[in-house]
Design a protein around this motif. Structure first.
Motif, PDB file in Angstrom:
ATOM      1  N   ALA A  84       0.825  -1.210   0.000  1.00 16.75           N
ATOM      2  CA  ALA A  84       0.000   0.000   0.000  1.00 16.75           C
ATOM      3  C   ALA A  84       0.856   1.255   0.000  1.00 16.75           C
ATOM      4  O   ALA A  84       0.503   2.257  -0.634  1.00 16.75           O
TER       5      ALA A  84
ATOM      6  N   ALA B   4       1.993   1.544  -3.602  1.00 12.80           N
ATOM      7  CA  ALA B   4       0.901   1.787  -4.543  1.00 12.80           C
ATOM      8  C   ALA B   4       0.277   3.168  -4.352  1.00 12.80           C
ATOM      9  O   ALA B   4      -0.170   3.799  -5.323  1.00 12.80           O
ATOM     10  N   ARG B   5       0.252   3.653  -3.101  1.00 18.69           N
ATOM     11  CA  ARG B   5      -0.397   4.938  -2.814  1.00 18.69           C
ATOM     12  C   ARG B   5       0.530   5.804  -1.946  1.00 18.69           C
ATOM     13  O   ARG B   5       0.228   6.096  -0.781  1.00 18.69           O
TER      14      ARG B   5
ATOM     15  N   ALA C 185       1.255   8.955  -1.991  1.00 23.07           N
ATOM     16  CA  ALA C 185       0.717  10.243  -1.547  1.00 23.07           C
ATOM     17  C   ALA C 185      -0.147  10.062  -0.305  1.00 23.07           C
ATOM     18  O   ALA C 185      -0.107  10.895   0.623  1.00 23.07           O
ATOM     19  N   GLU C 186      -0.893   8.986  -0.267  1.00 23.12           N
ATOM     20  CA  GLU C 186      -1.738   8.705   0.895  1.00 23.12           C
ATOM     21  C   GLU C 186      -0.881   8.442   2.131  1.00 23.12           C
ATOM     22  O   GLU C 186      -1.180   8.933   3.229  1.00 23.12           O
TER      23      GLU C 186
ATOM     24  N   LYS D  29       0.689  11.635   3.333  1.00 19.13           N
ATOM     25  CA  LYS D  29      -0.313  12.444   4.032  1.00 19.13           C
ATOM     26  C   LYS D  29      -0.474  11.948   5.472  1.00 19.13           C
ATOM     27  O   LYS D  29      -0.611  12.751   6.402  1.00 19.13           O
TER      28      LYS D  29
ATOM     29  N   TRP E  76      -5.444   4.108   8.946  1.00 14.61           N
ATOM     30  CA  TRP E  76      -4.642   3.668   7.796  1.00 14.61           C
ATOM     31  C   TRP E  76      -4.481   2.151   7.805  1.00 14.61           C
ATOM     32  O   TRP E  76      -4.737   1.487   6.796  1.00 14.61           O
TER      33      TRP E  76
END
Length: 239
Positions: A143, A146-147, A149-150, A153, A228
């Motif tokens: 994860a 893959a993400r 930016a998330e 954040k 998360w």
């Protein structure tokens, strides 16, 4: 708080640990004998164990009201003060601390937990994904890639709330399958074996009911880390 004021306590809201809680742990570590512990069992119960049980139950109520999805009880949540010495070189029978865990189902088998520790060396609380099973850890690492930016954040939000992910147990090398990752912040994250934040508790503050507010505030500020992991946990295959 004097031990006599706690005799017969079987439950209730947290009023603070006894003033002799830490001195008891220091004395126990010095004596390290079953005979001494049994002779002083009433002091252990009144100053440390029963207040800890009350803390767990009070936090359970407060966590439920705050929608944190963490709970425990006075029978299941505390870790034993006795050490498991069967395979240890250190054969001392007792820990220098007492600790407890609150989790989504109230057991010690879940991930995404609240952990609190009162000891001779220090007092602290964690919100943690501690040593996740391989499928969940792999899903977390995937994860992050893959993400990104998330994940960044999340780190930014935690930093605003006063935290950085702790690095205990971080791998020295990238795990297999992630060698292509080269962005430093993502490299650091992928090498983590645990994802957790920590709050240090002033030992002088464990004797007052205000400790509950302090721990609820900490857990609310750490909630983004719980959210998360829970979102990822929903997609992680069962081992």
């Amino acid at each position: 708080m004097a031990a006599a004021g706690r005799q017969g306590v079987t439950g209730g809201s947290f009023k603070g640990f006894g003033q002799k809680a830490i001195p008891f742990l220091k004395a126990l570590d010095f004596h390290q004998s079953r005979e001494w512990f049994q002779e002083n069992r009433a002091l252990y119960d009144s100053e440390l164990h029963e207040p800890f049980c009350d803390l767990v139950e009070t936090l359970t109520e407060r966590f439920a009201a705050a929608g944190l999805g963490l709970r425990g009880d006075r029978k299941k949540s505390l870790f034993r003060i006795n050490r498991d010495v069967r395979f240890a070189k250190d054969k001392r029978p007792y820990n220098q601390h007492l600790s407890a865990m609150l989790s989504p189902d109230g057991t010690k088998m879940e991930q995404g937990v609240f952990f609190v520790y009162v000891g001779v060396d220090r007092c602290f609380a964690d919100v943690a994904w501690w040593n996740p099973e391989p499928p969940l850890l792999l899903a977390m690492r995937k994860a992050i890639i893959a993400r990104p930016a998330e994940f960044r954040k999340l780190l930014s939000t935690l930093k605003k709330n006063g935290f950085e992910l702790e690095t205990e147990g971080r791998l020295k090398r990238m795990p297999r399958g992630f060698e292509q990752v080269n962005e430093p912040d993502l490299v650091d994250a992928i090498r983590n074996r645990h994802f957790y934040v920590q709050h240090m508790i002033d030992p002088a503050g464990i004797h007052a009911p205000a400790l509950v507010d302090e721990l609820v505030d900490f857990t609310m500020r750490a909630k983004p880390l719980l959210d998360w992991g829970r979102a990822i946990q929903g997609t992680a295959p069962r081992s």
